[in-house]
Write a protein that holds these residues in place. Structure first.
Motif, mmCIF file in Angstrom:
data_model
loop_
_atom_site.group_PDB
_atom_site.id
_atom_site.type_symbol
_atom_site.label_atom_id
_atom_site.label_comp_id
_atom_site.label_asym_id
_atom_site.label_seq_id
_atom_site.Cartn_x
_atom_site.Cartn_y
_atom_site.Cartn_z
ATOM 1 N N GLY B 68 62.343 -14.205 8.276
ATOM 2 C CA GLY B 68 61.148 -14.956 8.274
ATOM 3 C C GLY B 68 60.778 -15.506 9.706
ATOM 4 N N ALA B 69 59.580 -16.138 9.921
ATOM 5 C CA ALA B 69 59.283 -16.718 11.087
ATOM 6 C C ALA B 69 60.386 -17.893 11.317
ATOM 7 C CB ALA B 69 57.931 -17.139 11.092
ATOM 8 N N ASP B 70 61.060 -17.599 12.519
ATOM 9 C CA ASP B 70 62.124 -18.526 12.836
ATOM 10 C C ASP B 70 63.097 -18.967 11.901
ATOM 11 O OD1 ASP B 70 61.075 -19.062 15.297
ATOM 12 O OD2 ASP B 70 59.472 -20.468 14.627
ATOM 13 N N GLU B 71 63.519 -17.970 10.807
ATOM 14 C CA GLU B 71 64.358 -18.131 9.688
ATOM 15 C C GLU B 71 65.290 -16.852 10.022
ATOM 16 O OE1 GLU B 71 64.764 -18.423 5.205
ATOM 17 O OE2 GLU B 71 62.796 -18.325 5.810
ATOM 18 N N TYR B 72 66.885 -17.325 10.304
ATOM 19 C CA TYR B 72 67.481 -16.221 10.471
ATOM 20 C C TYR B 72 68.763 -16.272 9.614
ATOM 21 C CZ TYR B 72 65.159 -15.810 14.926
ATOM 22 O OH TYR B 72 64.088 -15.729 15.882
ATOM 23 N N VAL B 73 69.205 -15.205 8.893
ATOM 24 C CA VAL B 73 70.725 -15.106 8.497
ATOM 25 C C VAL B 73 71.586 -15.068 9.696
ATOM 26 C CG1 VAL B 73 72.281 -13.912 7.012
ATOM 27 C CG2 VAL B 73 69.699 -14.082 6.429
ATOM 28 N N VAL B 74 72.475 -16.138 9.771
ATOM 29 C CA VAL B 74 73.470 -16.064 11.079
ATOM 30 C C VAL B 74 74.763 -15.430 10.671
ATOM 31 C CG1 VAL B 74 74.683 -17.460 12.832
ATOM 32 C CG2 VAL B 74 72.239 -18.221 11.847
ATOM 33 N N LEU B 75 75.086 -14.185 11.575
ATOM 34 C CA LEU B 75 76.498 -13.459 11.452
ATOM 35 C C LEU B 75 76.986 -13.848 12.705
ATOM 36 C CD1 LEU B 75 74.156 -11.754 9.733
ATOM 37 C CD2 LEU B 75 76.119 -10.623 9.055
ATOM 38 N N THR B 76 78.183 -13.873 12.603
ATOM 39 C CA THR B 76 79.368 -14.103 13.712
ATOM 40 C C THR B 76 79.828 -12.536 14.041
ATOM 41 O OG1 THR B 76 81.429 -13.808 12.539
ATOM 42 C CG2 THR B 76 80.597 -16.045 13.163
ATOM 43 N N LYS B 77 80.162 -12.268 15.123
ATOM 44 C CA LYS B 77 80.209 -10.854 15.610
ATOM 45 C C LYS B 77 81.532 -10.162 14.597
ATOM 46 C CE LYS B 77 79.013 -12.223 20.441
ATOM 47 N NZ LYS B 77 79.386 -13.433 20.604
ATOM 48 N N ASP B 78 82.366 -11.079 14.231
ATOM 49 C CA ASP B 78 83.471 -10.710 13.404
ATOM 50 C C ASP B 78 82.872 -10.200 11.930
ATOM 51 O OD1 ASP B 78 85.666 -10.775 14.942
ATOM 52 O OD2 ASP B 78 85.973 -12.702 14.202
ATOM 53 N N GLU B 79 81.769 -10.838 11.521
ATOM 54 C CA GLU B 79 81.100 -10.661 10.368
ATOM 55 C C GLU B 79 80.499 -9.329 10.275
ATOM 56 O OE1 GLU B 79 80.502 -14.786 8.048
ATOM 57 O OE2 GLU B 79 79.280 -14.216 9.802
ATOM 58 N N ILE B 80 79.865 -9.100 11.679
ATOM 59 C CA ILE B 80 78.983 -7.669 11.735
ATOM 60 C C ILE B 80 80.024 -6.685 11.960
ATOM 61 C CG2 ILE B 80 77.705 -6.471 13.461
ATOM 62 C CD1 ILE B 80 76.350 -8.838 13.950
ATOM 63 N N ALA B 81 81.205 -7.023 12.531
ATOM 64 C CA ALA B 81 82.250 -5.809 12.477
ATOM 65 C C ALA B 81 82.918 -5.504 11.167
ATOM 66 C CB ALA B 81 83.468 -6.461 13.400
ATOM 67 N N ALA B 82 82.926 -6.463 10.151
ATOM 68 C CA ALA B 82 83.479 -6.249 8.914
ATOM 69 C C ALA B 82 82.499 -5.147 8.246
ATOM 70 C CB ALA B 82 83.101 -7.440 7.860
ATOM 71 N N ALA B 83 81.333 -4.904 8.721
ATOM 72 C CA ALA B 83 80.647 -3.472 8.202
ATOM 73 C C ALA B 83 81.079 -2.465 8.665
ATOM 74 C CB ALA B 83 79.169 -3.793 8.538
ATOM 75 N N ALA B 84 82.094 -2.325 9.507
ATOM 76 C CA ALA B 84 82.642 -1.096 10.117
ATOM 77 C C ALA B 84 83.310 -0.306 9.133
ATOM 78 C CB ALA B 84 83.149 -1.345 11.377
ATOM 79 N N GLY B 85 84.011 -0.907 8.267
ATOM 80 C CA GLY B 85 84.805 -0.022 7.319
ATOM 81 C C GLY B 85 86.298 -0.290 7.629
ATOM 82 N N ALA B 86 87.359 0.020 6.482
ATOM 83 C CA ALA B 86 88.615 -0.506 6.742
ATOM 84 C C ALA B 86 89.364 0.624 7.514
ATOM 85 C CB ALA B 86 89.146 -0.544 5.269
ATOM 86 N N HIS B 87 89.618 1.722 7.101
ATOM 87 C CA HIS B 87 90.423 2.629 7.793
ATOM 88 C C HIS B 87 90.104 2.971 9.079
ATOM 89 C CE1 HIS B 87 92.861 3.151 4.065
ATOM 90 N NE2 HIS B 87 91.812 3.561 3.574
ATOM 91 N N SER B 88 90.368 1.942 10.091
ATOM 92 C CA SER B 88 89.686 2.309 11.572
ATOM 93 C C SER B 88 90.208 3.422 12.430
ATOM 94 C CB SER B 88 89.814 0.696 12.299
ATOM 95 O OG SER B 88 91.327 0.474 12.222
ATOM 96 N N HIS B 89 91.667 3.481 11.855
ATOM 97 C CA HIS B 89 92.062 4.610 12.957
ATOM 98 C C HIS B 89 92.387 5.821 12.191
ATOM 99 C CE1 HIS B 89 93.064 2.029 16.393
ATOM 100 N NE2 HIS B 89 93.279 1.389 15.493
ATOM 101 N N LEU B 90 91.545 6.000 10.957
ATOM 102 C CA LEU B 90 91.870 7.227 10.205
ATOM 103 C C LEU B 90 90.458 7.984 10.203
ATOM 104 C CD1 LEU B 90 94.134 8.284 8.527
ATOM 105 C CD2 LEU B 90 93.247 6.939 6.440
ATOM 106 N N ILE B 91 90.692 9.232 10.504
ATOM 107 C CA ILE B 91 89.409 10.237 10.517
ATOM 108 C C ILE B 91 89.750 11.040 9.587
ATOM 109 C CG2 ILE B 91 87.718 11.734 11.695
ATOM 110 C CD1 ILE B 91 89.033 10.216 14.367
#
Lengths: 266, 258
Positions: B68-91
């Motif tokens: 919204g105007a001047d309204e934000y959901v605040v996330l830390t960089k770690d919380e954004i990193a949480a979206a990357a997924g679990a098996h980080s070294h596995l392809i």
């Protein structure tokens, strides 16, 4: 229609078609604003002159090249255009090649070319070029100067339009010679291993169906945002340990094949 | 050897291939600084808090998603990193597709793969098997806190990992609103254009494709550094209306005389 990123003409022999370049990819990423943690006030990026320590308006900013001795040489837009005036305005088709011969490592950014002339002759020329390439694997190669750099351009027919993909220059692709790959004779697979692996690949092969492949990262990030909005805490998932390579490669391949051939458990 | 930028493991079922990822492309264009025109002072970008009007260090920055105007959901960089997924070294390669089916518009950035520790034999096996059946493996790759769709494909003696675009990122041709000519190209025009394409057909020879602009641009910069004024081009002529058949005919005539 989106704003053109470049406009000029496409030439093919003595046929010249006025065209505009339109992005063929749109940004679907979630965008975040930078906020200042204590008060969550938005952050603003200010361009500051390091000589005067004050913010400067965009119109007063120019580009400069730093010489090895540290001297700065400014270059104006007019001077940039003087470097290669023809290619700054014209994409000249130099040759036609087979698409399969072009290494996908060279592909950079995709665009569409759309006709920007009004006259019927240039609209027909655009259509003509799209038609002679459609249904063949032939693509056109040319060059384009945009934003102070030259790009190789690959022009081809895609869904009835002319698409242009910028290519990296071959000297921007590092030689793969020094990457330890699959050359070692000692690691040559046995015929049995190769047959088993090909059988696994065949069993897992499907049609290329890009619509079925979704950006899971974007979806998860949306979920993280909505959970935070609901006041939940978000913790990074536990990172699993990577599996070790099998002592007996053939046994691992056979077990995989057995899994794939077993009747589905569902 | 180019330094590896990622160490991980490719899996196909129970077969495990330790790999390293190396960058394959590098930008060699001429780079400029932004400077303030009147005094040639270099421009620096400063992050300023709009509430307090003070410069803010990177550590004090969090990410806000605008709701919204001047309204934000605040996330830390770690919380954004949480979206990357679990098996980080596995392809994990879950699917293979015939290489020729992939339209190259989907290919994004390519990386070389090398065999990781103890991975030489399975690397070579995957390489040779993919080469034999002309297939490409599709997998997900978590790199720098983001998950990518990637293709694992054969490139000479190597395996290449190439990030892929998603179908919904591509602009549909329909949205372009392409204008149509009042009449379609004639058979004669199509035939002449076909001959012109044939005349210009040749092999793809990367070695002949060098960036001449880069050298010319450096020439201009060096001339300016010596105090010489560059020649500026004249304004281009407005293009005349195109007589398509005549232009095709003239192009073919020109080609024949070569």
């Amino acid at each position: 229609m989106a704003r053109p990123l470049w406009s000029g003409s496409l030439s093919f022999g003595l046929v010249t078609v006025p065209v505009a370049l339109i992005a063929a990819v749109r940004d679907r990423d979630l965008h975040f604003h930078q906020l200042h943690a204590p008060d969550n006030a938005p952050i603003e990026i200010r361009r500051v002159c390091s000589q005067e320590d004050r913010e400067v308006p965009f119109e007063e900013i120019t580009r400069a090249y730093e010489m090895p001795d540290g001297r700065l040489i400014t270059v104006s837009d007019e001077e940039l255009e003087a470097v290669e005036p023809r290619r700054t305005r014209t994409i000249e088709i130099e040759r036609f090649v087979e698409l399969a011969e072009v290494d996908p490592l060279l592909f950079d950014h995709p665009y569409f070319l759309v006709p920007s002339g009004e006259d019927d002759g240039s609209l027909r020329a655009y259509r003509l070029l799209a038609e002679v390439m459609a249904g063949t694997e032939r693509v056109a190669l040319g060059r384009l100067v945009m934003r102070a750099r030259e790009h190789l351009a690959l022009v081809r027919a895609r869904e009835g339009a002319l698409s242009l993909t910028t290519l990296r220059f071959p000297d921007e692709v590092r030689p793969g010679d020094d990457v330890a790959g699959a050359r070692h004779r000692a690691h040559q697979p046995t015929a049995e291993q190769l047959d088993a692996t090909v059988a696994i690949i065949e069993a897992l092969t499907g049609d290329w169906d890009p619509d079925s492949l979704h950006d899971r990262y974007r979806a998860r990030l949306k979920r993280v945002v909505s959970r935070k909005r609901d006041g939940e805490t978000v913790t990074p998932p536990h990172r699993g340990k990577a599996p070790e390579p099998a002592e007996d490669l053939m046994a691992a391949l056979e077990a995989t094949l057995a899994d794939l051939r077993a009747p589905s458990q569902q | 050897v180019p330094r590896s930028i990622f160490n991980g493991t490719i899996t196909v079922g129970l077969a495990v291939v330790p790999i390293k990822v190396h960058s394959a492309v590098e930008d060699r264009s001429v780079h400029f600084h932004q400077v303030h025109a009147p005094d040639e002072g270099q421009i620096v970008q400063r992050r300023v808090c709009t509430a307090q009007d003070i410069e803010v260090p990177y550590e004090e920055i969090v990410m806000g998603y605008a709701v919204g105007a001047d309204e934000y959901v605040v996330l830390t960089k770690d919380e954004i990193a949480a979206a990357a997924g679990a098996h980080s070294h596995l392809i994990e390669i879950e699917q293979f597709v015939p290489a020729a089916e992939i339209d190259p518009v989907f290919y994004e950035r390519g990386y070389y793969l090398s065999a990781g520790d103890g991975g030489e034999a399975p690397y070579r096996l995957l390489h040779d098997a993919l080469a034999r059946c002309d297939r490409v493996g599709l997998a997900r790759w978590v790199f720098h806190n983001r998950e990518y769709l990637v293709a694992v494909r054969v490139h000479g003696e190597l395996l290449v990992l190439q990030t892929m675009r998603f179908a919904d990122e591509l602009v549909a041709v329909d949205s372009l609103g392409l204008p149509e000519p009042s009449r379609a190209p004639s058979d004669r025009e199509i035939e002449m254009a076909g001959r012109l394409v044939d005349a210009l057909q040749g092999p793809f020879e990367p070695s002949g494709l060098t960036d001449t602009y880069r050298d010319r641009l450096m020439g201009l910069i060096e001339a300016k550094a010596r105090g010489e004024a560059p020649d500026l081009p004249e304004a281009p002529d407005e293009p005349a209306e195109l007589d398509l058949a005549a232009a095709l005919e003239a192009s073919l005539g020109r080609g024949a005389k070569r």
